[in-house]
Design a protein around this motif. Sequence first.
Motif, PDB file in Angstrom:
ATOM      1  N   TYR A 106     -29.841  33.476 -19.897  1.00 28.75           N
ATOM      2  CA  TYR A 106     -28.870  32.385 -19.999  1.00 28.75           C
ATOM      3  C   TYR A 106     -27.928  32.442 -18.802  1.00 28.75           C
ATOM      4  O   TYR A 106     -27.828  33.474 -18.115  1.00 28.75           O
ATOM      5  N   GLU A 107     -27.249  31.326 -18.565  1.00 31.50           N
ATOM      6  CA  GLU A 107     -26.246  31.266 -17.504  1.00 31.50           C
ATOM      7  C   GLU A 107     -24.877  31.542 -18.092  1.00 31.50           C
ATOM      8  O   GLU A 107     -24.540  31.061 -19.187  1.00 31.50           O
ATOM      9  N   CYS A 108     -24.103  32.318 -17.371  1.00 33.09           N
ATOM     10  CA  CYS A 108     -22.752  32.667 -17.831  1.00 33.09           C
ATOM     11  C   CYS A 108     -21.812  32.559 -16.641  1.00 33.09           C
ATOM     12  O   CYS A 108     -21.861  33.387 -15.734  1.00 33.09           O
ATOM     13  N   GLU A 109     -21.006  31.479 -16.633  1.00 34.43           N
ATOM     14  CA  GLU A 109     -20.106  31.217 -15.502  1.00 34.43           C
ATOM     15  C   GLU A 109     -20.904  31.217 -14.209  1.00 34.43           C
ATOM     16  O   GLU A 109     -21.751  30.353 -13.987  1.00 34.43           O
ATOM     17  N   ASN A 110     -20.742  32.243 -13.378  1.00 28.64           N
ATOM     18  CA  ASN A 110     -21.413  32.242 -12.076  1.00 28.64           C
ATOM     19  C   ASN A 110     -22.596  33.200 -12.035  1.00 28.64           C
ATOM     20  O   ASN A 110     -23.043  33.592 -10.963  1.00 28.64           O
ATOM     21  N   SER A 111     -23.100  33.614 -13.211  1.00 25.64           N
ATOM     22  CA  SER A 111     -24.152  34.635 -13.263  1.00 25.64           C
ATOM     23  C   SER A 111     -25.359  34.154 -14.056  1.00 25.64           C
ATOM     24  O   SER A 111     -25.241  33.332 -14.963  1.00 25.64           O
ATOM     25  N   TYR A 112     -26.509  34.711 -13.686  1.00 26.90           N
ATOM     26  CA  TYR A 112     -27.737  34.518 -14.440  1.00 26.90           C
ATOM     27  C   TYR A 112     -28.028  35.842 -15.143  1.00 26.90           C
ATOM     28  O   TYR A 112     -28.177  36.892 -14.502  1.00 26.90           O
ATOM     29  N   ILE A 113     -28.109  35.825 -16.477  1.00 25.03           N
ATOM     30  CA  ILE A 113     -28.181  37.053 -17.264  1.00 25.03           C
ATOM     31  C   ILE A 113     -29.509  37.112 -17.999  1.00 25.03           C
ATOM     32  O   ILE A 113     -29.888  36.178 -18.713  1.00 25.03           O
ATOM     33  N   LEU A 160     -24.739  32.068  -8.883  1.00 28.04           N
ATOM     34  CA  LEU A 160     -25.774  31.162  -9.380  1.00 28.04           C
ATOM     35  C   LEU A 160     -26.303  30.225  -8.305  1.00 28.04           C
ATOM     36  O   LEU A 160     -27.491  29.888  -8.284  1.00 28.04           O
ATOM     37  N   ASP A 161     -25.415  29.774  -7.402  1.00 29.11           N
ATOM     38  CA  ASP A 161     -25.837  28.754  -6.433  1.00 29.11           C
ATOM     39  C   ASP A 161     -26.850  29.276  -5.426  1.00 29.11           C
ATOM     40  O   ASP A 161     -27.438  28.507  -4.672  1.00 29.11           O
ATOM     41  N   LYS A 162     -27.076  30.581  -5.398  1.00 25.48           N
ATOM     42  CA  LYS A 162     -28.080  31.150  -4.498  1.00 25.48           C
ATOM     43  C   LYS A 162     -29.430  31.359  -5.191  1.00 25.48           C
ATOM     44  O   LYS A 162     -30.370  31.851  -4.570  1.00 25.48           O
ATOM     45  N   LEU A 163     -29.508  30.992  -6.470  1.00 27.42           N
ATOM     46  CA  LEU A 163     -30.722  31.271  -7.236  1.00 27.42           C
ATOM     47  C   LEU A 163     -31.554  30.008  -7.426  1.00 27.42           C
ATOM     48  O   LEU A 163     -31.107  29.050  -8.057  1.00 27.42           O
ATOM     49  N   SER A 164     -32.777  30.039  -6.895  1.00 22.47           N
ATOM     50  CA  SER A 164     -33.727  28.950  -7.129  1.00 22.47           C
ATOM     51  C   SER A 164     -34.514  29.250  -8.404  1.00 22.47           C
ATOM     52  O   SER A 164     -34.384  30.315  -9.003  1.00 22.47           O
TER      53      SER A 164
END
Length: 469
Positions: A106-113, A160-164
């Motif tokens: 899941y996404e959490c603020e600025n992270s992919y967990i 997150l913005d660096k993750l495709s």
Amino acid sequence: MPHCSDLQKICQRIREKSTNYDRYNFTSEFNDFLKAFFDLAQEYDSLEDFYRICVAVPLEMIGLDSALYLLDEETRELYLACDSIQGICPQKTVAPENVTLSIEPYECENSYIVPIYSKMPSGGGGLFEEIEQEERAHRCLSNKAYNRNRILGVFSVFPLDKLSADDRFFLSKYTNRIGYNLHNRLIALQNIDHLKFINTLVMDIEHNVIVPNMYFRHLFNKLRKKIAELEDLRNEIRKTNGPELASYQCESCLSRCDRLGDDLLFYHSEIVKHHSNISLFLESLFRREHFESGHLVLHPKRCFVEKEIILPQLENYASRLRSANITVDRPNNMLDEEFQLIVDIGLLSQVYANLFSNATKYTGEVITRKGGKRKAIAYGREVVDDFPECGEQGVKFNVFSTGPHLDPEEAPRIFQEGVRGKGSKGIYGTGHGLAFIQHVVELHGGIVGYEKTSEGNNFFFILPVSYVK
């Protein structure tokens, strides 16, 4: 060429894996990423270094920050183990409220967990299935599958913005590898801890059961001698001739019979007491829970320490203390003022057994202030303030013995495994008894210590009043 039937199942899995790798179509950068992780995981052995590898590889290989959160099995809370910003977390820091356990990423603020599984679920619509069902990667697991595959924690990657989409898929695979390695390392460490515990338990059994059990041999030898004396007495009675001589000899034989009867009753009593004591020790050392958990497990019960622990152990050593000409000074107030304590009776009894055993071996004669000679031990207890924390109370239990003081350099190390004082030369011992005492006392939330006194040495331990009810 046909495959060996023994290898058929594994060969099938290899072909499936090869197909999956073609489907994944990881870039050379991602392949190097995984190679670096696997190589470093084999190179470094410690758990903390493995945590560092988990966050360092994404940082160096693809320029992404990450954090490793692990699940505390007791509190069921996530805590930060390591991240790419500060490295190993020096203290157990609970994860932020928005970082929680989940059976799917899941996404959490600025992270992919991504959840870290000990073994990834497969089949039945599971998460990240390896074979031909990657499109179901975000489907929730069934409860049955979830229970079968333990979650060890979560792995957070940011920003997150660096993750495709490809990055997220790859990171899910990477997290799978973290889970496999972490699970195996935890199992290995658990096995090592179990082996260490068993090794220590063997020493406990040798020191507290096998060596004291040699006292049975002494008692049996004494009984054999008394039985031989009885046989001699029977023979003597058979040879009795003449009324006057017979009367005199009969009185002598009766007197000897009385003495032999008293001796036999005494040795019988000693055997019964010793057998009861050894049985208590065996029960407390051979509990199934010890072996299942890999450490000593307490069975605490309410008890009066002097009546139920100290006095039975003192009685068990009474004859040996008398043989060594050691007197016992008993406290005047302990019975009247004693309160119940919640302790493991079997293990704490072995604490006192070790202390009294040492007293029989090391108590020495001293000159008192009045010029007399004294060879004695004493026991007692007192309430102490500010233990274990300021404003709280503890109970200090003492076992004092007369004799020369311990060497000042040896005293701080006397509770360490295998350490024996200079005065122990020529006296049987392994240096395990005081280490066992420290271990048991610390399991009860207490501390151990040594202090010299004007006439000798005092060994003590303090238990928190939280154990007093």
